[in-house]
Design a protein around this motif. Structure first.
Motif, short mmCIF file in Angstrom:
data_model
loop_
_atom_site.label_atom_id
_atom_site.label_comp_id
_atom_site.label_asym_id
_atom_site.label_seq_id
_atom_site.Cartn_x
_atom_site.Cartn_y
_atom_site.Cartn_z
N ARG A 35 46.46 43.25 39.90
CA ARG A 35 47.61 42.83 39.07
C ARG A 35 48.05 43.92 38.10
N PRO A 72 35.55 39.30 42.90
CA PRO A 72 36.93 38.81 43.10
C PRO A 72 37.74 38.78 41.80
N GLN A 73 37.10 38.45 40.69
CA GLN A 73 37.80 38.44 39.41
C GLN A 73 38.22 39.85 39.01
N ASP A 75 41.08 41.03 41.23
CA ASP A 75 42.33 40.40 40.84
C ASP A 75 42.94 41.11 39.64
N LEU A 95 44.75 38.50 47.61
CA LEU A 95 44.53 39.85 47.11
C LEU A 95 44.77 40.89 48.19
#
Length: 114
Positions: free
Chosen positions: A19, A11-12, A15, A47
């Motif tokens: 972005r 998930p990091q 992200d 997301l």
């Protein structure tokens, strides 16, 4: 994106990638190949709403077996033609510690053999 890690780090990473994209309307295929860091990843709904993120699995089941079999003759032809170049080094399993150490200092893919 090819994700060999999965788990809590995914998930990091998603992200950051989402972005950083200039065009979030372009599809982004995230292919889950391995799960070194864990079997689950909590993907924030934001997301998925913020981009055209597409989650795809890799393996039998994510692609029908008949589709894989259909591609095999072309794949064999390309292999025979020498299209693919892989830096591979075979090492006996009895040298696993040496292989592990060498793997961090080479671009070769080390394959352990019996």
């Amino acid at each position: 994106m090819l994700d060999f890690i999965w788990g809590e780090s995914t998930p990091q990473a998603m992200d950051m990638v989402v972005r950083a994209r200039a065009d979030r309307e372009r599809p982004l295929a995230w292919v889950e190949i391995g799960s070194v860091a864990g079997q689950t990843a909590a993907i924030p709904a934001a997301l998925l709403r913020a981009s055209r993120l597409q989650l795809i699995g890799s393996g039998l089941g994510s692609v029908p077996g008949r589709d894989i079999v259909k591609e095999l003759p072309a794949l064999v032809k390309e292999i025979a033609r020498g299209t693919f170049h892989l830096d591979v080094k075979a090492m006996p399993l009895s040298n696993v510690e040496r292989a592990w150490t060498e793997a961090t200092h080479t671009n070769e893919r080390i394959v352990l053999t019996p």
